[in-house]
Design a protein around this motif. Structure first.
Motif, PDB file in Angstrom:
ATOM      1  N   MET A 193     -47.956 -17.577  30.431  1.00 22.68           N
ATOM      2  CA  MET A 193     -47.581 -16.233  30.014  1.00 22.68           C
ATOM      3  C   MET A 193     -46.071 -15.975  29.999  1.00 22.68           C
ATOM      4  O   MET A 193     -45.599 -15.138  29.226  1.00 22.68           O
ATOM      5  CB  MET A 193     -48.265 -15.195  30.918  1.00 22.68           C
ATOM      6  N   ASN A 194     -45.308 -16.656  30.851  1.00 20.10           N
ATOM      7  CA  ASN A 194     -43.864 -16.385  30.926  1.00 20.10           C
ATOM      8  C   ASN A 194     -43.158 -16.527  29.576  1.00 20.10           C
ATOM      9  O   ASN A 194     -42.422 -15.623  29.161  1.00 20.10           O
ATOM     10  CB  ASN A 194     -43.200 -17.269  31.979  1.00 20.10           C
ATOM     11  N   PRO A 195     -43.336 -17.658  28.851  1.00 22.61           N
ATOM     12  CA  PRO A 195     -42.659 -17.750  27.546  1.00 22.61           C
ATOM     13  C   PRO A 195     -43.155 -16.724  26.541  1.00 22.61           C
ATOM     14  O   PRO A 195     -42.383 -16.245  25.697  1.00 22.61           O
ATOM     15  CB  PRO A 195     -42.974 -19.182  27.079  1.00 22.61           C
ATOM     16  N   ILE A 196     -44.436 -16.344  26.630  1.00 23.22           N
ATOM     17  CA  ILE A 196     -44.982 -15.331  25.727  1.00 23.22           C
ATOM     18  C   ILE A 196     -44.350 -13.976  26.024  1.00 23.22           C
ATOM     19  O   ILE A 196     -43.917 -13.255  25.119  1.00 23.22           O
ATOM     20  CB  ILE A 196     -46.521 -15.257  25.855  1.00 23.22           C
ATOM     21  N   VAL A 197     -44.275 -13.625  27.314  1.00 26.23           N
ATOM     22  CA  VAL A 197     -43.689 -12.338  27.721  1.00 26.23           C
ATOM     23  C   VAL A 197     -42.226 -12.264  27.296  1.00 26.23           C
ATOM     24  O   VAL A 197     -41.784 -11.262  26.705  1.00 26.23           O
ATOM     25  CB  VAL A 197     -43.814 -12.144  29.249  1.00 26.23           C
ATOM     26  N   TYR A 198     -41.459 -13.313  27.574  1.00 23.07           N
ATOM     27  CA  TYR A 198     -40.033 -13.289  27.227  1.00 23.07           C
ATOM     28  C   TYR A 198     -39.812 -13.328  25.721  1.00 23.07           C
ATOM     29  O   TYR A 198     -38.828 -12.770  25.221  1.00 23.07           O
ATOM     30  CB  TYR A 198     -39.307 -14.448  27.913  1.00 23.07           C
ATOM     31  N   SER A 199     -40.712 -13.972  24.985  1.00 22.58           N
ATOM     32  CA  SER A 199     -40.589 -14.004  23.520  1.00 22.58           C
ATOM     33  C   SER A 199     -40.865 -12.632  22.913  1.00 22.58           C
ATOM     34  O   SER A 199     -40.266 -12.250  21.905  1.00 22.58           O
ATOM     35  CB  SER A 199     -41.553 -15.026  22.928  1.00 22.58           C
ATOM     36  N   ILE A 200     -41.761 -11.876  23.546  1.00 22.15           N
ATOM     37  CA  ILE A 200     -42.133 -10.563  23.013  1.00 22.15           C
ATOM     38  C   ILE A 200     -41.163  -9.474  23.482  1.00 22.15           C
ATOM     39  O   ILE A 200     -40.709  -8.640  22.696  1.00 22.15           O
ATOM     40  CB  ILE A 200     -43.577 -10.200  23.428  1.00 22.15           C
ATOM     41  N   LYS A 201     -40.828  -9.498  24.776  1.00 24.26           N
ATOM     42  CA  LYS A 201     -40.074  -8.392  25.369  1.00 24.26           C
ATOM     43  C   LYS A 201     -38.558  -8.559  25.305  1.00 24.26           C
ATOM     44  O   LYS A 201     -37.836  -7.577  25.469  1.00 24.26           O
ATOM     45  CB  LYS A 201     -40.487  -8.205  26.843  1.00 24.26           C
ATOM     46  N   THR A 202     -38.063  -9.781  25.097  1.00 22.98           N
ATOM     47  CA  THR A 202     -36.612  -9.979  25.025  1.00 22.98           C
ATOM     48  C   THR A 202     -36.202 -10.084  23.565  1.00 22.98           C
ATOM     49  O   THR A 202     -36.535 -11.046  22.875  1.00 22.98           O
ATOM     50  CB  THR A 202     -36.209 -11.258  25.789  1.00 22.98           C
ATOM     51  N   LYS A 203     -35.475  -9.088  23.108  1.00 22.24           N
ATOM     52  CA  LYS A 203     -35.126  -8.977  21.692  1.00 22.24           C
ATOM     53  C   LYS A 203     -34.374 -10.199  21.187  1.00 22.24           C
ATOM     54  O   LYS A 203     -34.679 -10.716  20.097  1.00 22.24           O
ATOM     55  CB  LYS A 203     -34.286  -7.709  21.485  1.00 22.24           C
ATOM     56  N   SER A 253     -39.134  -7.812  31.348  1.00 23.58           N
ATOM     57  CA  SER A 253     -39.599  -9.198  31.263  1.00 23.58           C
ATOM     58  C   SER A 253     -39.630  -9.853  32.634  1.00 23.58           C
ATOM     59  O   SER A 253     -40.587 -10.545  32.991  1.00 23.58           O
ATOM     60  CB  SER A 253     -38.705 -10.006  30.321  1.00 23.58           C
ATOM     61  N   HIS A 254     -38.576  -9.617  33.420  1.00 24.52           N
ATOM     62  CA  HIS A 254     -38.519 -10.218  34.754  1.00 24.52           C
ATOM     63  C   HIS A 254     -39.587  -9.634  35.670  1.00 24.52           C
ATOM     64  O   HIS A 254     -40.218 -10.367  36.448  1.00 24.52           O
ATOM     65  CB  HIS A 254     -37.136 -10.015  35.375  1.00 24.52           C
ATOM     66  N   MET A 255     -39.800  -8.322  35.594  1.00 22.71           N
ATOM     67  CA  MET A 255     -40.844  -7.705  36.419  1.00 22.71           C
ATOM     68  C   MET A 255     -42.217  -8.270  36.076  1.00 22.71           C
ATOM     69  O   MET A 255     -43.046  -8.500  36.963  1.00 22.71           O
ATOM     70  CB  MET A 255     -40.813  -6.184  36.246  1.00 22.71           C
ATOM     71  N   CYS A 256     -42.450  -8.519  34.791  1.00 19.42           N
ATOM     72  CA  CYS A 256     -43.716  -9.136  34.366  1.00 19.42           C
ATOM     73  C   CYS A 256     -43.855 -10.540  34.946  1.00 19.42           C
ATOM     74  O   CYS A 256     -44.925 -10.931  35.421  1.00 19.42           O
ATOM     75  CB  CYS A 256     -43.792  -9.194  32.844  1.00 19.42           C
TER      76      CYS A 256
END
Length: 319
Positions: A289-299, A245-248
């Motif tokens: 995109m940040n909240p979308i990425v963290y919502s998807i990739k962070t369990k 998530s952080h790399m994204c």
């Protein structure tokens, strides 16, 4: 377009620009922008609410994520009034105080985002390379200090820019190429030499984004070295998965920035629309995109959001 200038009051009005040549379509163009701004606001507020409401998420990684969400929210709100003002009301005029205030917040928050991404990379480095010291190194007090340093460093470095611009007289065309104010664009409208602004601007970028990006790269080099030394393949993948998530987020911030810099530096022959779209990508894509990425990739975040929706759904069923 001429400037509205009063020599006694030393005031001026700049003119913002939407999509040049497509003014008749601004109403339609505003629809995707409204949608983007709405998603940015709802997405980042959701992240903040989930982290605040769930005690199990009161950990360093999620505190830094909350900082990132706050920064993205502020960056979004810094451009929203003028962008939608142009599309909805053709409100192109902006006074120097309002323009310089917007410029200050846009540039400050961009630098804060870079600092927060560096803090998040330090968090991942400590968690993976020194897991036994994680809770003692990243204490709540130290996290607050890191956040304050990020804000103060960015604000103090950007604070001179409005004053450097204020000393100029603007005698050229006063039509800005974007729907918001940026330092690089405004200084080009000045009548006198802008060498000081150029040098100071490069100094600020080198001291913030330049150093931050090098330290982020170094932290991931050390993380990769540690991960490769782990014997178990499953543990290696698990460790790397906590960094995805952080790399994204890092890529979402630095790729548009590099792209925009290349377009400004080497893209004079490119259509103005390309410059315009790249600037919107740089300012709107990371907060979107940040909240979308963290919502998807962070369990943990994904589970808490799903749980919130289940609660809302069950309440509606009983109504």
């Amino acid at each position: 377009m001429t400037i509205l200038y009063n020599s006694s009051l030393q005031k001026a009005t700049f003119f913002l620009t939407g999509f040049q040549g497509l003014e008749d379509l601004h109403g339609w163009i505003s629809i995707p922008f409204c949608f983007i701004y709405l998603i940015v606001i709802i997405g980042n507020l959701t992240i903040l609410h989930v982290i605040r409401a769930d005690v199990t998420l009161h950990e360093p990684m999620y505190y830094f994520l909350a900082m990132l969400a706050l920064t993205d929210l502020g960056l979004c709100l810094s451009t929203l009034p003028t962008v939608l003002g142009i599309f909805w009301f053709d409100a192109r005029e902006i006074g120097i105080p309002a323009c310089f205030t917007q410029l200050f917040f846009i540039h400050t928050l961009s630098l804060v985002e870079s600092s927060v991404l560096l803090s998040m990379s330090i968090d991942r480095y400590v968690a993976i390379c020194h897991p036994l010291h994680y809770s003692t190194v990243l204490t709540p007090a130290r996290i607050v200090k890191m956040g304050l340093v990020s804000v103060l460093r960015s604000a103090l470095l950007i604070l001179p820019l409005p004053f450097l611009l204020k000393r100029f007289q603007y005698c050229r065309s006063h039509v800005l190429a974007h729907a918001y104010c940026l330092h690089l664009e405004i200084m080009k409208l000045a009548c006198s030499s802008i060498i000081v602004n150029h040098i100071y601007g490069l100094f600020v970028v080198a001291c913030t984004v330049g150093i931050d990006s090098l330290l982020i790269f170094l932290s991931y080099a050390l993380i990769l070295r540690t991960v490769l030394s782990i014997a178990s393949r499953l543990e290696r993948l698990r460790a790397l998965n906590t960094c995805v998530s952080h790399m994204c987020a890092v890529l979402l911030f630095y790729i548009p920035m590099i792209g925009l810099s290349l377009v400004h530096r080497f893209g004079e022959h490119l259509p103005h629309m390309v410059h315009l779209l790249m600037s919107y990508v740089y300012l709107l894509v990371p907060p979107l995109m940040n909240p979308i990425v963290y919502s998807i990739k962070t369990k943990q975040i994904r589970q808490r959001i799903a749980k919130k929706f289940e609660i809302i759904k069950s309440i509606r069923c009983f109504q």
